[in-house]
Design an enzyme around this catalytic site. Structure first.
Site, PDB file in Angstrom:
ATOM      1  N   ASP A  62       0.838  -1.193   0.000  1.00  0.00           N
ATOM      2  CA  ASP A  62       0.000   0.000   0.000  1.00  0.00           C
ATOM      3  C   ASP A  62       0.881   1.254   0.000  1.00  0.00           C
ATOM      4  O   ASP A  62       2.066   1.191   0.344  1.00  0.00           O
ATOM      5  CB  ASP A  62      -0.900  -0.035   1.235  1.00  0.00           C
ATOM      6  CG  ASP A  62      -1.841   1.153   1.327  1.00  0.00           C
ATOM      7  OD1 ASP A  62      -2.294   1.638   0.270  1.00  0.00           O
ATOM      8  OD2 ASP A  62      -2.118   1.596   2.455  1.00  0.00           O
ATOM      9  N   ASP A  64      -0.386   5.041   1.078  1.00  0.00           N
ATOM     10  CA  ASP A  64      -0.673   5.958   2.177  1.00  0.00           C
ATOM     11  C   ASP A  64      -0.638   5.231   3.518  1.00  0.00           C
ATOM     12  O   ASP A  64      -1.373   4.278   3.741  1.00  0.00           O
ATOM     13  CB  ASP A  64      -2.044   6.610   1.977  1.00  0.00           C
ATOM     14  CG  ASP A  64      -2.160   7.284   0.613  1.00  0.00           C
ATOM     15  OD1 ASP A  64      -1.154   7.853   0.159  1.00  0.00           O
ATOM     16  OD2 ASP A  64      -3.246   7.225   0.007  1.00  0.00           O
ATOM     17  N   PHE A  70       1.222   9.769   5.413  1.00  0.00           N
ATOM     18  CA  PHE A  70      -0.041  10.463   5.185  1.00  0.00           C
ATOM     19  C   PHE A  70      -0.488  11.247   6.416  1.00  0.00           C
ATOM     20  O   PHE A  70      -0.869  12.421   6.334  1.00  0.00           O
ATOM     21  CB  PHE A  70      -1.105   9.430   4.800  1.00  0.00           C
ATOM     22  CG  PHE A  70      -2.464   9.986   4.531  1.00  0.00           C
ATOM     23  CD1 PHE A  70      -2.842  10.370   3.253  1.00  0.00           C
ATOM     24  CD2 PHE A  70      -3.393  10.116   5.559  1.00  0.00           C
ATOM     25  CE1 PHE A  70      -4.114  10.876   3.006  1.00  0.00           C
ATOM     26  CE2 PHE A  70      -4.661  10.620   5.327  1.00  0.00           C
ATOM     27  CZ  PHE A  70      -5.020  11.002   4.044  1.00  0.00           C
ATOM     28  N   PHE A  96      -9.685   4.747  10.885  1.00  0.00           N
ATOM     29  CA  PHE A  96      -8.911   4.698   9.647  1.00  0.00           C
ATOM     30  C   PHE A  96      -9.093   5.970   8.825  1.00  0.00           C
ATOM     31  O   PHE A  96      -8.134   6.540   8.314  1.00  0.00           O
ATOM     32  CB  PHE A  96      -9.312   3.470   8.826  1.00  0.00           C
ATOM     33  CG  PHE A  96      -8.589   3.359   7.511  1.00  0.00           C
ATOM     34  CD1 PHE A  96      -7.243   3.067   7.473  1.00  0.00           C
ATOM     35  CD2 PHE A  96      -9.268   3.558   6.318  1.00  0.00           C
ATOM     36  CE1 PHE A  96      -6.561   2.980   6.259  1.00  0.00           C
ATOM     37  CE2 PHE A  96      -8.603   3.471   5.098  1.00  0.00           C
ATOM     38  CZ  PHE A  96      -7.245   3.183   5.076  1.00  0.00           C
ATOM     39  N   THR A 151      -2.640   0.560  -4.414  1.00  0.00           N
ATOM     40  CA  THR A 151      -3.171   1.707  -3.700  1.00  0.00           C
ATOM     41  C   THR A 151      -4.563   2.080  -4.195  1.00  0.00           C
ATOM     42  O   THR A 151      -4.899   1.840  -5.355  1.00  0.00           O
ATOM     43  CB  THR A 151      -2.211   2.912  -3.850  1.00  0.00           C
ATOM     44  OG1 THR A 151      -2.685   4.014  -3.088  1.00  0.00           O
ATOM     45  CG2 THR A 151      -2.071   3.329  -5.312  1.00  0.00           C
ATOM     46  N   LYS A 186      -9.151  -3.960  -3.246  1.00  0.00           N
ATOM     47  CA  LYS A 186      -7.900  -4.709  -3.256  1.00  0.00           C
ATOM     48  C   LYS A 186      -8.116  -6.215  -3.114  1.00  0.00           C
ATOM     49  O   LYS A 186      -7.204  -6.993  -3.399  1.00  0.00           O
ATOM     50  CB  LYS A 186      -6.979  -4.201  -2.142  1.00  0.00           C
ATOM     51  CG  LYS A 186      -6.547  -2.758  -2.319  1.00  0.00           C
ATOM     52  CD  LYS A 186      -5.648  -2.286  -1.186  1.00  0.00           C
ATOM     53  CE  LYS A 186      -5.286  -0.825  -1.358  1.00  0.00           C
ATOM     54  NZ  LYS A 186      -4.423  -0.323  -0.272  1.00  0.00           N
ATOM     55  N   ASP A 197      -2.010  -0.614   5.964  1.00  0.00           N
ATOM     56  CA  ASP A 197      -2.300  -0.082   7.299  1.00  0.00           C
ATOM     57  C   ASP A 197      -3.782  -0.136   7.650  1.00  0.00           C
ATOM     58  O   ASP A 197      -4.148   0.119   8.799  1.00  0.00           O
ATOM     59  CB  ASP A 197      -1.811   1.368   7.405  1.00  0.00           C
ATOM     60  CG  ASP A 197      -2.506   2.283   6.405  1.00  0.00           C
ATOM     61  OD1 ASP A 197      -2.558   1.925   5.213  1.00  0.00           O
ATOM     62  OD2 ASP A 197      -2.984   3.359   6.801  1.00  0.00           O
TER      63      ASP A 197
END
Length: 256
Positions: A62, A64, A70, A96, A151, A186, A197
């Site tokens: 990923d 960010d 980020f 998140f 991403t 994804k 994350d």
């Protein structure tokens, strides 16, 4: 069997205080591989295992919160643009989506956050997370390891999509722009591991995702997630990264 057990015990003792490999189940799994081709490679030496395995490994990474910092830049921009508004330190982020937590403080802050994220230059200006760029190059150089950037663009994608490619070219090089997979779901992308994350990866195939195992990259908002697959930071040393890849090849759980 004695030789294999001795090697496993010696390998475990060599790990630092920030060991990649902690669980008793991993120790047992290591011994049980006696007689298998993978065990033969492991019993020769860790370095031999790293470079002689014929197993092909596809790792999705990923951007960010994993490659790009980020949260730090978002907070920096928020405090710059809205100095009189309450802010949330990165260490206290617990959702998140940042706009959800800010919106719970004051409704208008939710729009402030989304406006910052969709503004020109935001994604292109994110700073790399420590050691992330170096580790991406190291992984790319490991034989039979295929590394891709996976991403998701934000809903207001007009600036986000092009700037993610700009970021990749600037920090990783133009060739890496050919290894970018940009998608909203994804779970549809085939791989062996996804380093991400996000606490939970939702999508059409979320109960049996095509990306394989989800390695949670630690951020404050995912620390409450119980998982056997966690990477807290990118290692500073190449041998630590090679250990990490070796454990992925073996399919063994780890928490650094």
């Amino acid at each position: 069997m004695r030789r294999m057990r001795t090697w496993c015990e010696r390998f475990l003792r060599k790990r630092s205080s920030r060991a990649w490999f902690l669980t008793e189940s991993n120790r047992i799994a290591c011994v049980k591989r006696m007689g298998l081709e993978a065990a033969g490679a492991m019993s020769r030496s860790p370095s031999a295992k790293r470079h002689t395995s014929s197993v092909s490994l596809k790792i999705l990474v990923d951007m960010d919160g994993v490659l790009c910092d980020f949260e730090a830049y978002l907070l920096e921009q928020f405090r710059s643009k809205f100095p009189d508004e309450p802010f949330i330190p990165v260490s206290e982020r617990n959702t998140f989506y940042a706009h959800e937590q800010y919106g719970s403080i004051k409704v208008e802050l939710k729009r402030n956050i989304t406006d910052i994220m969709s503004s020109p230059g935001f994604f292109a200006s994110l700073r790399p997370i420590s050691n992330a760029v170096t580790c991406m190059h190291w992984m790319r150089d490991i034989p039979d390891v295929s590394v891709w950037i996976c991403t998701s663009p934000i809903n207001k994608y007009r600036n986000c999509v092009s700037e993610k490619y700009q970021w990749v070219e600037k920090h990783l090089g133009f060739e890496w722009t050919k290894r970018v997979i940009m998608c909203k779901d994804k779970t549809l992308i085939k791989g062996d591991y996804l380093i991400d994350d996000r606490p939970m990866i939702h999508g059409e195939e979320q109960f049996k995702p095509n990306f394989g195992k989800h390695v949670v990259f630690t951020q404050p908002y995912n620390c409450n997630v119980t998982t056997e697959w966690r990477l807290s930071l990118w290692p500073e040393r190449k041998d630590k990264l090679l250990d990490f890849i070796m454990f992925l090849r073996e399919g063994l759980a780890f928490r650094d």
